[in-house]
Design an enzyme around this catalytic site. Structure first.
Site, mmCIF file in Angstrom:
data_model
loop_
_atom_site.group_PDB
_atom_site.id
_atom_site.type_symbol
_atom_site.label_atom_id
_atom_site.label_comp_id
_atom_site.label_asym_id
_atom_site.label_seq_id
_atom_site.Cartn_x
_atom_site.Cartn_y
_atom_site.Cartn_z
ATOM 1 C CE LYS A 1 69.634 68.734 38.177
ATOM 2 N NZ LYS A 1 69.054 67.901 39.271
ATOM 3 N N GLY B 1 70.478 66.676 34.922
ATOM 4 C CA GLY B 1 70.014 67.793 34.108
ATOM 5 C C GLY B 1 70.590 67.882 32.714
ATOM 6 C CG ASP C 1 66.044 70.684 36.587
ATOM 7 O OD1 ASP C 1 65.564 71.267 37.579
ATOM 8 O OD2 ASP C 1 66.365 69.481 36.587
#
Length: 297
Positions: free
Chosen positions: A19, A109, A145
């Protein structure tokens, strides 16, 4: 998510995307020590691969092709499997195989994406799958996350990141990612942060009306910490802008810096040059993913 046979057991192999944060505003520090934020999170076509299967041996067993990644409770994917077994009341063991391609400690992430993939795979393999609400609760308990990666669609994250509003109409931005050979501790960055806004200043509706006017939204409050410690990141941001990017920003707590390009061919050309200029850095030319199908292929 693809099923494969290993002997008599069914294993699931999952592509787990990275991400970027198109913006990341730190709104306030909470009494519990966490920070409320506002961030537009976008899945990106850089993948780890995770293979998950039930095991006749008890507990969680994890192996990985990268020495940078722990194979025990220190790994978020390991903890995801352990949390799932406890929540589902499952006594069987779990075998996990990680193939790492997303850089470790990069602000992209990777560990959170792997953890979400383990939750989803075990739920697919389970005879009595958990509800979406329970999966979300487990994800929140693992990390801020992780809930985003359960769905892998562009989303506005608020709270500590657990409140997600899917956002439609995001372009498949061509991207150039540059990661210097350093890893950054998210805990250190947040612990060193002095700036708090008090409220979010970026308006989602205004952005969606003009999604290519990136100068109005490319903000990352964590840059005040990471760029001060690692000046090379600021140099990379400037270089990307000088070489065709319409916008550039550090992702998450860093150190990965991304450039957004108007066309894929421009990103490709800048990527070739970046590999010659930034020889010590990891360089990826990729794009934003707009649908859960492409993100979880």
């Amino acid at each position: 998510m693809r099923g494969i046979r290993k002997g008599h057991a069914l294993a699931l192999r999952v592509g787990t995307p990275a991400k970027i944060n198109l913006w990341l505003e730190i709104v306030r520090k909470r009494e519990d020590g966490y920070h409320d934020l506002s961030s537009l999170m976008l899945p990106v076509a850089v993948y780890d691969h995770v293979e998950v299967a039930w095991s006749h041996e008890g507990g969680v067993r994890l192996s990985c092709d990268s020495a940078e990644v722990p194979d025990d409770r220190g790994n978020l994917a390991w903890r995801a499997a352990d949390a799932y077994l406890e929540a589902a009341g499952v006594t069987r063991g779990v075998s996990i195989r990680l193939e790492k391609n997303i850089p470790v400690g990069a602000g992209m992430g990777g560990g959170s994406s792997d953890a979400a993939a383990v939750l989803l795979a075990l739920n697919r393999l389970s005879e009595n799958p958990l509800s979406e609400a329970v999966l979300h609760r487990l994800a929140v308990g693992l990390g801020a996350d992780v809930p985003f990666f359960l769905h892998c669609v562009p989303a506005l994250a608020t709270g500590i990141g657990e409140r997600l509003l899917p956002v439609h109409g995001i372009p498949d931005y061509p991207l150039l990612l540059v990661k210097p050979p350093i890893s950054v501790s998210t805990g250190w960055v947040y612990g060193s942060l002095k700036l708090t806004r008090g409220e979010s200043r970026i308006k989602l509706r205004s952005f969606l009306d003009r999604p290519w006017h990136l100068s109005e939204v490319l903000r990352n409050d964590l840059e005040t910490v990471t760029l001060n410690e690692y000046p090379q990141l600021g140099q990379i941001k400037c270089w990307l802008m000088e070489n065709g990017a319409v916008g550039s920003l550090m992702s998450g707590s860093g150190p990965t810096v991304f450039g957004v390009f108007a066309e894929q061919r421009l990103a490709d050309g800048a990527g070739e040059l970046a590999r010659r200029v930034w020889k010590d850095c990891r360089v990826d030319v990729t794009r934003v993913l707009g649908t859960p199908v492409s993100a979880r292929s």
